[in-house]
Design a protein around this motif. Structure first.
Motif, PDB file in Angstrom:
ATOM      1  N   GLU A 122       0.848  -1.192   0.000  1.00 54.86           N
ATOM      2  CA  GLU A 122       0.000   0.000   0.000  1.00 54.86           C
ATOM      3  C   GLU A 122       0.883   1.242   0.000  1.00 54.86           C
ATOM      4  OE1 GLU A 122      -3.208   0.320   2.746  1.00 54.86           O
ATOM      5  OE2 GLU A 122      -3.600  -1.853   2.779  1.00 54.86           O
ATOM      6  N   ARG A 123       0.661   2.113  -0.977  1.00 58.83           N
ATOM      7  CA  ARG A 123       1.368   3.404  -1.061  1.00 58.83           C
ATOM      8  C   ARG A 123       0.332   4.439  -1.466  1.00 58.83           C
ATOM      9  NH1 ARG A 123       6.657   2.553  -4.768  1.00 58.83           N
ATOM     10  NH2 ARG A 123       6.945   4.723  -4.170  1.00 58.83           N
ATOM     11  N   HIS A 124      -0.052   5.297  -0.527  1.00 58.70           N
ATOM     12  CA  HIS A 124      -1.170   6.211  -0.756  1.00 58.70           C
ATOM     13  C   HIS A 124      -0.721   7.627  -1.134  1.00 58.70           C
ATOM     14  CE1 HIS A 124      -3.752   3.030   0.667  1.00 58.70           C
ATOM     15  NE2 HIS A 124      -3.035   2.923   1.782  1.00 58.70           N
ATOM     16  N   SER A 182      -0.354   8.734  -4.202  1.00 63.60           N
ATOM     17  CA  SER A 182      -1.137   9.192  -5.361  1.00 63.60           C
ATOM     18  C   SER A 182      -2.186   8.134  -5.657  1.00 63.60           C
ATOM     19  CB  SER A 182      -0.235   9.406  -6.590  1.00 63.60           C
ATOM     20  OG  SER A 182       0.281   8.160  -7.037  1.00 63.60           O
ATOM     21  N   PRO A 183      -3.287   8.505  -6.298  1.00 63.33           N
ATOM     22  CA  PRO A 183      -4.379   7.553  -6.544  1.00 63.33           C
ATOM     23  C   PRO A 183      -4.104   6.653  -7.754  1.00 63.33           C
ATOM     24  CG  PRO A 183      -4.984   9.687  -7.397  1.00 63.33           C
ATOM     25  CD  PRO A 183      -3.638   9.871  -6.738  1.00 63.33           C
ATOM     26  N   ALA A 221      -6.098   3.954  -9.505  1.00 62.63           N
ATOM     27  CA  ALA A 221      -6.395   2.910  -8.529  1.00 62.63           C
ATOM     28  C   ALA A 221      -7.825   2.392  -8.653  1.00 62.63           C
ATOM     29  CB  ALA A 221      -6.144   3.445  -7.125  1.00 62.63           C
ATOM     30  N   ASP A 248      -2.140   2.739  -4.447  1.00 66.08           N
ATOM     31  CA  ASP A 248      -3.235   3.201  -3.591  1.00 66.08           C
ATOM     32  C   ASP A 248      -4.305   2.114  -3.502  1.00 66.08           C
ATOM     33  OD1 ASP A 248      -4.798   4.839  -2.044  1.00 66.08           O
ATOM     34  OD2 ASP A 248      -5.590   5.992  -3.732  1.00 66.08           O
TER      35      ASP A 248
END
Length: 494
Positions: free
Chosen positions: A42-44, A46-47, A173, A271
């Motif tokens: 999980e890397r939020h 950018s969407p 995403a 994301d």
């Protein structure tokens, strides 16, 4: 190349808040009942999300009558399915079946070589061309690409190596379900339409990029001469005669055998919510049955017992390639080679660059890398171009002198520390991408046995000592373990 991938992965992780020290905690693994391995981060920031699907089958897994099939199949899997890429599959399929019958007859007749009936071949090829023209009426070109593009997808691509085949895409995403729908459909219902047209495209690629390019031709000959028994010696694209004899029937058999969930590693980075992503992937891929696992490559390359030299005479600038057999990835000596590679060839402060390019000015450029694969014993390769008026011989002698120095003179501890500092510095400052992390999760899971190779690498490199470097250099950088390839101009000096 392997070391660069590791560094880029760690840099990508650091930039996104997934530092190498905590990557172990950030990667979520899920193995489905059908064997598909799912790796998620999980890397939020950018969407967006990147999805990479790697199959544990590359050109090293091909039989002798299939060489080039993995690469050609990579091309073919962009052609569509029973519902995508076609206007009417029910009408198209009988024509595709007729194309294959005629194409197999052409291939069988040509295989007779001198005894082949030229008139029969001409008649069959005319019939084949007519059938292909008829089938083309039903084809919708690049429908996969158009679907992804209209929904914000970027970087839609694939690549094949000796170690595996990978398909990749980055997209918003909220479009991840589109990826799951398209890729699960491709895995179950791929149609290898326009096969013989695409085979001709690959043959032209081979002529243009290999046969007509001196440096590529030297490299291909160099690798083939370095591996007499192991399939690493065979080019991923295949030799021309290999490509000419590939058929859609062979490609379909290869696809249905190996392009299956139990041979697939999927990395999804971006994301996402990992629990929802697992449910999504299970919904689309969970019912797909496992296939065969590729048979292990049992061929062992015999120990080289003498130097091999390959000369290519061509109208090209002089080029030198030197290679030494070495162990595969994730073996104790391979970590020592990673350190040696950085000492000799990493950047402008490396020994090769300082000595040969700057001080002696006998080389225009010089590089160090592992090839042609990772999961089996491979080569430590040095590639250089002499600077006029200096010769191949001068550069070769200077390179070997630097290799010999490693055998007798311990590398200073400060130089080893500088390497570690450089890795730490680059980890701290570089920016990375979802795709970079997804690539390396799949790459190292497939070649090293686990993506955790990335997090363990620096700790193992730290343990490499000056004595280890001297031992490895003395063991491997010897004449009988060396293969040398070079280009010289016709009538010129070596």
């Amino acid at each position: 190349m392997k070391r660069i991938l590791i560094i880029l992965t760690l840099l990508a992780a650091c930039a996104s808040g997934v530092h190498a020290a905590t990557l172990e905690d950030k990667v979520v693994e899920h193995t489905m009942k059908n064997g598909m391995k799912l790796l998620m981060v999980e890397r939020h920031t950018s969407p967006t999300v990147s999805a990479w699907m790697r199959f544990r089958v590359g050109s090293a897994d091909e039989r002798s009558d299939e060489r080039g099939i993995a690469h050609l199949l990579e091309h073919m899997l962009f052609k569509g399915t029973t519902t995508l890429g076609t206007k009417d599959f029910a009408a198209e399929k009988p024509i595709l079946d007729s194309i294959e019958r005629v194409a197999l007859a052409v291939t069988a007749e040509k295989a007779k070589r001198d005894k082949a009936d030229a008139a029969k071949i001409a008649a069959l090829e005319k019939q084949l061309a007519a059938l292909e023209a008829d089938a083309s009426k039903y084809v919708i070109k690049d429908e996969f690409f158009e679907l992804y593009s209209k929904n914000g997808g970027t970087g839609y691509n694939a690549f094949t190596s000796r170690d595996g085949t990978t398909y990749l895409i980055s997209l918003p995403a909220n479009k991840l379900e589109l990826w799951a729908a398209i890729e699960s459909d491709r895995l179950q219902n791929a149609v290898l339409r326009e096969f013989y047209t695409e085979r001709s495209v690959v043959m032209e690629e081979r002529r243009r990029s290999y046969d007509a390019d001196p440096e590529s031709k030297l490299w291909e000959t160099f690798v083939a001469s370095s591996f007499l028994a192991h399939p690493y010696g065979q080019p991923t694209i295949g030799w021309m005669s290999d490509i000419e004899n590939l058929t859609r029937t062979k490609a379909e058999q290869f696809f249905h055998s190996y392009y299956a969930p139990n041979n697939a590693i999927v990395a999804i980075v971006g994301d996402i919510d990992t629990k929802k992503t697992i449910a999504l992937v299970e919904r689309y891929f969970g019912a797909i049955k496992p296939g065969k696992e590729p048979a292990p490559v049992t061929a062992l390359e015999p120990k080289q017992a003498g130097e091999r030299r390959i000369e290519l005479v061509a109208e090209s600038e002089p080029t030198l390639i030197m290679g030494f057999h070495k162990p595969a990835i994730n073996t104790p000596d391979d970590y020592v080679f990673d350190v040696i590679s950085m000492i000799l060839g990493s950047g402008r402060t490396s020994r090769f660059h300082k000595k040969l390019v700057i001080e002696q000015q006998i080389a225009a450029d010089i590089g160090v890398f592992d090839a042609p694969g990772s999961r089996y014993p491979n080569l430590f390769v040095i590639s250089a171009n002499p600077r006029a008026p200096h010769s191949i011989k001068e550069v070769e002698e200077a390179v070997q002198a630097e290799l010999d120095l490693l055998k007798t003179t311990p590398v200073a501890e400060r130089d080893l520390q500088r390497i570690l500092n450089k890795i730490e510095y680059e980890e701290a400052r570089r920016m990375g991408t979802n795709g970079g992390l997804a690539r390396n999760l799949t790459e190292f899971e497939a070649t090293a046995g686990s993506w955790r190779y990335m997090t363990e690498h620096r700790a193992k490199v730290t343990k490499v000592t000056p004595a280890d470097i001297m031992r490895v250099a003395s063991t491997y950088f010897v004449r009988e373990n060396r293969t040398v390839g070079f280009i010289t101009k016709k009538g010129g000096d070596k």
